[in-house]
Design an enzyme around this catalytic site. Structure first.
Site, PDB file in Angstrom:
ATOM      1  N   SER A 133       0.845  -1.185   0.000  1.00  0.00           N
ATOM      2  CA  SER A 133       0.000   0.000   0.000  1.00  0.00           C
ATOM      3  C   SER A 133       0.880   1.234   0.000  1.00  0.00           C
ATOM      4  O   SER A 133       2.115   1.150   0.094  1.00  0.00           O
ATOM      5  CB  SER A 133      -0.916   0.012   1.225  1.00  0.00           C
ATOM      6  OG  SER A 133      -0.158   0.173   2.418  1.00  0.00           O
ATOM      7  N   LYS A 134       0.245   2.397  -0.058  1.00  0.00           N
ATOM      8  CA  LYS A 134       0.973   3.659  -0.099  1.00  0.00           C
ATOM      9  C   LYS A 134       1.860   3.848   1.140  1.00  0.00           C
ATOM     10  O   LYS A 134       2.889   4.519   1.075  1.00  0.00           O
ATOM     11  CB  LYS A 134      -0.010   4.827  -0.220  1.00  0.00           C
ATOM     12  CG  LYS A 134      -0.429   5.132  -1.644  1.00  0.00           C
ATOM     13  CD  LYS A 134       0.720   5.802  -2.400  1.00  0.00           C
ATOM     14  CE  LYS A 134       0.267   6.285  -3.761  1.00  0.00           C
ATOM     15  NZ  LYS A 134       1.380   6.921  -4.495  1.00  0.00           N
ATOM     16  N   ARG A 135       1.450   3.280   2.254  1.00  0.00           N
ATOM     17  CA  ARG A 135       2.239   3.486   3.471  1.00  0.00           C
ATOM     18  C   ARG A 135       3.612   2.826   3.393  1.00  0.00           C
ATOM     19  O   ARG A 135       4.504   3.141   4.172  1.00  0.00           O
ATOM     20  CB  ARG A 135       1.480   2.965   4.699  1.00  0.00           C
ATOM     21  CG  ARG A 135       1.305   1.449   4.740  1.00  0.00           C
ATOM     22  CD  ARG A 135       0.436   1.034   5.915  1.00  0.00           C
ATOM     23  NE  ARG A 135       0.193  -0.388   5.951  1.00  0.00           N
ATOM     24  CZ  ARG A 135       1.020  -1.278   6.473  1.00  0.00           C
ATOM     25  NH1 ARG A 135       2.157  -0.879   7.020  1.00  0.00           N
ATOM     26  NH2 ARG A 135       0.731  -2.567   6.471  1.00  0.00           N
ATOM     27  N   GLY A 191       5.542   3.253   0.908  1.00  0.00           N
ATOM     28  CA  GLY A 191       6.364   4.089   0.029  1.00  0.00           C
ATOM     29  C   GLY A 191       5.781   4.101  -1.369  1.00  0.00           C
ATOM     30  O   GLY A 191       4.576   3.925  -1.562  1.00  0.00           O
ATOM     31  N   GLU A 199       6.552   6.922  -9.833  1.00  0.00           N
ATOM     32  CA  GLU A 199       7.177   7.407  -8.612  1.00  0.00           C
ATOM     33  C   GLU A 199       8.621   6.911  -8.512  1.00  0.00           C
ATOM     34  O   GLU A 199       9.493   7.637  -8.023  1.00  0.00           O
ATOM     35  CB  GLU A 199       6.373   6.960  -7.394  1.00  0.00           C
ATOM     36  CG  GLU A 199       5.018   7.627  -7.248  1.00  0.00           C
ATOM     37  CD  GLU A 199       4.295   7.178  -6.002  1.00  0.00           C
ATOM     38  OE1 GLU A 199       4.708   7.564  -4.896  1.00  0.00           O
ATOM     39  OE2 GLU A 199       3.314   6.413  -6.127  1.00  0.00           O
TER      40      GLU A 199
END
Length: 463
Positions: A240-242, A244, A250
């Protein structure tokens, strides 16, 4: 048989790292087997699909260096083919019209849940005559799925996977408004595009059973399936985004090279002994579906940086210069002139072995434009003892005509010998004055790269 694979993302968001790896595996398998790699945009979800997401997917694949064969296929434009396939199954007796209202379907689900059964369509219209249809109701077309026995997938990665047919549903193929459902569209497109191997994430494994039944209902042989375990974060939890960066772009913006990403993603779930560095040409020859692991992979950012550092060392200086100049100009707040650009280019030789990412490389090269702000250690190196020596070095450098690192080193060391001084007593002060730090590439290489005028000017400012 010509191998044909495909990458079929939905344009409802960014191209995530798992999608990038799926595309890579399809690309490698096709290229290694002399086959074709096709790109299909599954844009049938008109409410969520956007052109921006399509562009992100295409740009992400191009950045990764994954070229596809032929034109991009857009699923939405093929709706007539999907509808025709549903009607073909009707004609074969492998599908039927269903006239159930939303209220009736909800009642079925509620009853099944109350009785502790799996909520599914109960087959109300499976064997009824369409003449009994209520007036004015537009039907859906449902697959007449087998109700006994089982459906088996001989998955190349997962092995033999079986589901009892009683657990599967008479799934909707064509909605009442004439639009196809996901599983129908996927199967029809894969047949029409001649896909021989469906390589995708194992979150699609449940769909594979439904899709195999559609293949058989159309009288077609299903492709070979290979369902890849998902990528997890370093902690083993679902990515997930948490954790990184999740999107391919990105990683580009974080300073990773596409060849490094290809290498890293290759080794994220696929193995070839203990070999970590495998270039794309070698990967095409070595890659096989049988060597994909059955367990989820974990992101390891330290390993990714290590792989990226390897490829930065190998990268062409001109290419790296093109990558770091915009970053440097943004960071420094100025446009570099020709002499400054050449200075950075010459300095890359000593900077590349010290950088893990393009961003680090750009930051490290900044001292060639202007010294970084000195920290306490660098300031301490320039003191009452070293300032006179720096001034003496200025006079020494002014007399050197052959501005080469070797010539400069010999001259400075001769001066130190005459003064009975060790390089360690003056080197830190020289480095601090020229770069603003006690850490830099080889000192005399830095002096040569800075050039006579810039070197002398910086030394005079502190001496």
């Amino acid at each position: 048989m010509t191998i044909v694979t495909r990458f079929a993302p939905s344009p409802t968001g960014y191209l995530h790292i798992g999608g990038g790896r799926t595309a890579l595996f399809n690309w490698l398998y096709a290229r290694g087997k002399g086959g074709k790699f096709l790109l299909r945009i599954e844009d049938t979800d008109q409410q969520r699909s956007t052109q921006e997401a399509v562009d992100v997917i295409i740009n992400g694949l191009k950045w990764l260096g994954l070229d596809w064969d032929g034109e991009i296929v857009y699923q939405l434009a093929r709706s007539n083919l999907h509808a025709d396939a549903a009607r073909e199954m009707l004609a074969r007796g492998n599908a039927y019209y269903c006239y159930c209202s939303p209220e009736e379907l909800e009642a079925m689900r509620a009853k099944a849940q109350a009785e502790g059964r799996q909520p599914k369509y109960d087959g109300t219209w499976r064997n009824r005559d369409p003449k009994d249809a209520p007036a004015g109701v537009k039907p859906v077309i449902r697959l007449k799925a087998p109700q006994t026995g089982d459906t088996q997938i001989a998955d190349i990665v997962q092995g033999l996977v079986t589901v009892q047919n009683e657990q599967l549903d008479d799934l909707i193929l064509l909605r009442s408004d004439g639009t196809p459902t996901y599983n129908l569209a996927v199967v029809v497109d894969d047949i029409d595009m001649g896909i021989t191997h469906v390589i995708r994430g194992d979150d699609h494994l449940n769909n594979a059973f439904k899709q195999q039944q559609i293949y058989l209902a159309l009288g077609k042989t299903p492709p070979a399936f290979a369902h890849i375990p998902l990528i997890h974060g370093p902690d083993g939890a679902k990515l997930s985004k948490r954790h990184g960066a999740a999107a391919i772009e990105e990683y580009r913006d974080m300073g990773y090279l596409p060849e490094a990403m290809r290498n890293y993603l290759l080794r994220l779930g696929w193995g070839h002994g203990d070999t970590e560095i495998i270039d794309s040409l070698s990967a095409q020859k070595l890659f096989s579906l049988e060597h994909i692991g059955q367990s989820p992979s974990r992101l390891d950012f330290d390993k990714l940086k290590s792989v990226n550092a390897h490829y930065i060392k190998l990268a062409d200086d001109t290419r790296l210069l093109d990558l770091i100049l915009p970053i440097m100009e943004k960071n420094l707040g100025q446009q570099l002139d020709a002499s400054q650009t050449e200075r950075v280019r010459k300095g890359l030789k000593g900077l590349k072995p010290r950088a893990n990412t393009v961003l680090e490389l750009a930051e490290a090269a900044a001292f060639y434009i202007r010294p970084s702000t000195m920290d306490d250690a660098a300031r301490a190196a320039i003191n009452d003892n070293t300032k006179p020596r720096l001034a003496a070095v200025v006079g020494l450098l002014e007399g050197i005509s052959d501005w080469q690192a070797g010539t400069i080193e010999l001259a400075v060391k001769e001066y130190l010998k005459q003064q009975n001084i060790k390089l360690g007593e003056l080197g830190p002060a020289l480095r601090a004055a020229l770069t603003g730090s006690l850490q830099s590439p080889a000192l005399f290489e830095v002096i040569e790269t800075l050039g006579r005028e810039e070197t002398i000017q910086r030394l005079r400012q502190v001496a």
